[in-house]
Design a protein around this motif. Structure first.
Motif, PDB file in Angstrom:
ATOM      1  N   PHE A   1      38.930  48.376  39.351  1.00 15.43           N
ATOM      2  CA  PHE A   1      38.658  47.325  40.322  1.00 15.43           C
ATOM      3  C   PHE A   1      39.972  46.833  40.916  1.00 15.43           C
ATOM      4  O   PHE A   1      40.479  45.783  40.539  1.00 15.43           O
ATOM      5  CB  PHE A   1      37.923  46.153  39.657  1.00 15.43           C
ATOM      6  CG  PHE A   1      36.702  46.579  38.911  1.00 15.43           C
ATOM      7  CD1 PHE A   1      35.551  46.936  39.588  1.00 15.43           C
ATOM      8  CD2 PHE A   1      36.699  46.634  37.536  1.00 15.43           C
ATOM      9  CE1 PHE A   1      34.429  47.339  38.896  1.00 15.43           C
ATOM     10  CE2 PHE A   1      35.580  47.028  36.835  1.00 15.43           C
ATOM     11  CZ  PHE A   1      34.441  47.384  37.526  1.00 15.43           C
ATOM     12  N   PRO A   2      40.558  47.593  41.830  1.00 17.57           N
ATOM     13  CA  PRO A   2      41.865  47.198  42.350  1.00 17.57           C
ATOM     14  C   PRO A   2      41.764  45.958  43.233  1.00 17.57           C
ATOM     15  O   PRO A   2      40.770  45.720  43.895  1.00 17.57           O
ATOM     16  CB  PRO A   2      42.300  48.418  43.162  1.00 17.57           C
ATOM     17  CG  PRO A   2      41.032  49.062  43.562  1.00 17.57           C
ATOM     18  CD  PRO A   2      40.058  48.802  42.449  1.00 17.57           C
ATOM     19  N   GLY A   3      42.787  45.184  43.219  1.00 17.64           N
ATOM     20  CA  GLY A   3      42.865  44.002  44.058  1.00 17.64           C
ATOM     21  C   GLY A   3      44.321  43.668  44.312  1.00 17.64           C
ATOM     22  O   GLY A   3      45.180  43.897  43.468  1.00 17.64           O
ATOM     23  N   LYS A   4      44.589  43.114  45.478  1.00 21.90           N
ATOM     24  CA  LYS A   4      45.972  42.824  45.820  1.00 21.90           C
ATOM     25  C   LYS A   4      46.561  41.742  44.930  1.00 21.90           C
ATOM     26  O   LYS A   4      47.712  41.807  44.540  1.00 21.90           O
ATOM     27  CB  LYS A   4      46.061  42.359  47.271  1.00 21.90           C
ATOM     28  CG  LYS A   4      45.986  43.449  48.278  1.00 21.90           C
ATOM     29  CD  LYS A   4      46.221  42.860  49.648  1.00 21.90           C
ATOM     30  CE  LYS A   4      46.216  43.925  50.698  1.00 21.90           C
ATOM     31  NZ  LYS A   4      46.424  43.383  52.029  1.00 21.90           N
ATOM     32  N   LEU A   5      45.789  40.735  44.634  1.00 22.45           N
ATOM     33  CA  LEU A   5      46.324  39.579  43.936  1.00 22.45           C
ATOM     34  C   LEU A   5      46.119  39.617  42.435  1.00 22.45           C
ATOM     35  O   LEU A   5      46.555  38.716  41.741  1.00 22.45           O
ATOM     36  CB  LEU A   5      45.700  38.301  44.509  1.00 22.45           C
ATOM     37  CG  LEU A   5      45.934  38.105  46.003  1.00 22.45           C
ATOM     38  CD1 LEU A   5      45.233  36.868  46.486  1.00 22.45           C
ATOM     39  CD2 LEU A   5      47.412  38.049  46.308  1.00 22.45           C
ATOM     40  N   LYS A   6      45.475  40.640  41.921  1.00 19.66           N
ATOM     41  CA  LYS A   6      45.261  40.742  40.483  1.00 19.66           C
ATOM     42  C   LYS A   6      46.515  41.305  39.827  1.00 19.66           C
ATOM     43  O   LYS A   6      47.069  42.296  40.275  1.00 19.66           O
ATOM     44  CB  LYS A   6      44.086  41.651  40.156  1.00 19.66           C
ATOM     45  CG  LYS A   6      42.754  41.057  40.523  1.00 19.66           C
ATOM     46  CD  LYS A   6      41.638  41.981  40.086  1.00 19.66           C
ATOM     47  CE  LYS A   6      40.295  41.421  40.482  1.00 19.66           C
ATOM     48  NZ  LYS A   6      39.211  42.326  40.145  1.00 19.66           N
ATOM     49  N   SER A   7      46.942  40.658  38.779  1.00 16.16           N
ATOM     50  CA  SER A   7      48.098  41.146  38.037  1.00 16.16           C
ATOM     51  C   SER A   7      47.656  42.230  37.062  1.00 16.16           C
ATOM     52  O   SER A   7      46.605  42.123  36.432  1.00 16.16           O
ATOM     53  CB  SER A   7      48.742  39.999  37.267  1.00 16.16           C
ATOM     54  OG  SER A   7      49.795  40.504  36.476  1.00 16.16           O
ATOM     55  N   LYS A   8      48.461  43.252  36.930  1.00 12.83           N
ATOM     56  CA  LYS A   8      48.152  44.329  36.001  1.00 12.83           C
ATOM     57  C   LYS A   8      48.640  44.011  34.589  1.00 12.83           C
ATOM     58  O   LYS A   8      48.388  44.758  33.665  1.00 12.83           O
ATOM     59  CB  LYS A   8      48.792  45.623  36.472  1.00 12.83           C
ATOM     60  CG  LYS A   8      48.224  46.124  37.777  1.00 12.83           C
ATOM     61  CD  LYS A   8      48.899  47.399  38.209  1.00 12.83           C
ATOM     62  CE  LYS A   8      48.375  47.842  39.555  1.00 12.83           C
ATOM     63  NZ  LYS A   8      49.083  48.997  40.062  1.00 12.83           N
ATOM     64  N   TRP A   9      49.363  42.921  34.443  1.00  7.37           N
ATOM     65  CA  TRP A   9      49.922  42.544  33.150  1.00  7.37           C
ATOM     66  C   TRP A   9      49.237  41.282  32.656  1.00  7.37           C
ATOM     67  O   TRP A   9      49.052  40.324  33.398  1.00  7.37           O
ATOM     68  CB  TRP A   9      51.421  42.302  33.277  1.00  7.37           C
ATOM     69  CG  TRP A   9      52.151  43.533  33.677  1.00  7.37           C
ATOM     70  CD1 TRP A   9      52.465  43.919  34.941  1.00  7.37           C
ATOM     71  CD2 TRP A   9      52.628  44.568  32.820  1.00  7.37           C
ATOM     72  NE1 TRP A   9      53.125  45.117  34.921  1.00  7.37           N
ATOM     73  CE2 TRP A   9      53.242  45.538  33.635  1.00  7.37           C
ATOM     74  CE3 TRP A   9      52.614  44.757  31.446  1.00  7.37           C
ATOM     75  CZ2 TRP A   9      53.825  46.685  33.108  1.00  7.37           C
ATOM     76  CZ3 TRP A   9      53.202  45.893  30.928  1.00  7.37           C
ATOM     77  CH2 TRP A   9      53.791  46.843  31.755  1.00  7.37           C
ATOM     78  N   SER A  10      48.841  41.282  31.400  1.00  6.55           N
ATOM     79  CA  SER A  10      48.216  40.102  30.809  1.00  6.55           C
ATOM     80  C   SER A  10      49.094  39.610  29.671  1.00  6.55           C
ATOM     81  O   SER A  10      49.821  40.364  29.047  1.00  6.55           O
ATOM     82  CB  SER A  10      46.814  40.439  30.310  1.00  6.55           C
ATOM     83  OG  SER A  10      46.867  41.471  29.342  1.00  6.55           O
ATOM     84  N   GLY A  11      48.979  38.333  29.391  1.00  9.81           N
ATOM     85  CA  GLY A  11      49.766  37.796  28.303  1.00  9.81           C
ATOM     86  C   GLY A  11      50.369  36.480  28.688  1.00  9.81           C
ATOM     87  O   GLY A  11      49.919  35.847  29.628  1.00  9.81           O
TER      88      GLY A  11
ATOM     89  N   SER B   1      45.155  48.453  31.791  1.00  4.97           N
ATOM     90  CA  SER B   1      44.844  49.695  32.504  1.00  4.97           C
ATOM     91  C   SER B   1      43.446  49.681  33.104  1.00  4.97           C
ATOM     92  O   SER B   1      43.124  50.508  33.944  1.00  4.97           O
ATOM     93  CB  SER B   1      44.974  50.892  31.563  1.00  4.97           C
ATOM     94  OG  SER B   1      44.065  50.753  30.497  1.00  4.97           O
ATOM     95  N   ARG B   2      42.587  48.760  32.718  1.00  4.99           N
ATOM     96  CA  ARG B   2      41.224  48.723  33.237  1.00  4.99           C
ATOM     97  C   ARG B   2      41.158  48.190  34.659  1.00  4.99           C
ATOM     98  O   ARG B   2      40.140  48.324  35.316  1.00  4.99           O
ATOM     99  CB  ARG B   2      40.339  47.882  32.333  1.00  4.99           C
ATOM    100  CG  ARG B   2      40.174  48.506  30.976  1.00  4.99           C
ATOM    101  CD  ARG B   2      39.317  47.640  30.098  1.00  4.99           C
ATOM    102  NE  ARG B   2      39.318  48.147  28.755  1.00  4.99           N
ATOM    103  CZ  ARG B   2      38.284  48.759  28.212  1.00  4.99           C
ATOM    104  NH1 ARG B   2      37.184  48.930  28.886  1.00  4.99           N
ATOM    105  NH2 ARG B   2      38.357  49.209  26.984  1.00  4.99           N
ATOM    106  N   LEU B   3      42.231  47.587  35.146  1.00  2.78           N
ATOM    107  CA  LEU B   3      42.219  47.064  36.512  1.00  2.78           C
ATOM    108  C   LEU B   3      42.257  48.175  37.550  1.00  2.78           C
ATOM    109  O   LEU B   3      42.057  47.928  38.719  1.00  2.78           O
ATOM    110  CB  LEU B   3      43.397  46.115  36.730  1.00  2.78           C
ATOM    111  CG  LEU B   3      43.197  44.717  36.187  1.00  2.78           C
ATOM    112  CD1 LEU B   3      44.447  43.889  36.391  1.00  2.78           C
ATOM    113  CD2 LEU B   3      42.021  44.041  36.843  1.00  2.78           C
TER     114      LEU B   3
END
Length: 134
Positions: free
Chosen positions: A66-76, A61-63
């Motif tokens: 700092f929004p970005g098109k190529l950043k994934s909102k899911w980690s793991g 949820s911290r993304l």
């Protein structure tokens, strides 16, 4: 102006009774509306079941800061180690201690977790480019 005291007091009591009836009807209709909205909202909630040993992805949820098109909102992916009755789930990473997260911030990972590994490191310091850079 009504100078008859009994007639004026009876009219005033009737007005107060009408206001009470209107308030009770509006309270009942709002209770019915809230019940219908809760039922509709609960049908939209997806119940997720997790078992020990499942692979899951964690919502980051911290993304949002700092929004970005190529950043994934899911980690793991993370492996589930314990499932608690209150909705908490304990997950672990390969390195580091296990930690607890909320069930709503997880989703099942459908990929094959055996393939997740570092295949090759390539350092671009000594690499040559095929075209000239100006």
């Amino acid at each position: 102006m009504n100078l008859d005291w009994t007639k004026a007091s009876r009219e005033r009591l009737d007005q107060l009774n009408e206001i009470d009836e209107f308030r009770l009807k509006s309270y009942d209709s709002s209770t019915i509306y809230k019940g219908k909205m809760k039922k509709w909202h609960d049908t939209l909630i997806v119940q997720r079941e997790f078992n020990v040993g499942d692979w899951v992805l964690l919502y980051n949820s911290r993304l949002r800061l700092f929004p970005g098109k190529l950043k994934s909102k899911w980690s793991g992916p993370f492996r589930v180690t314990r499932v608690f009755t209150n909705g908490a789930i304990e997950v672990e990473v390969k390195e580091g201690p296990p930690f607890k997260v909320n069930r709503q911030s997880l989703k099942l990972y459908l990929g094959d977790c055996q393939e997740i590994a570092l295949l090759e490191e390539l350092y671009l310091e000594n690499a040559t480019l095929s075209h000239d850079v100006k």
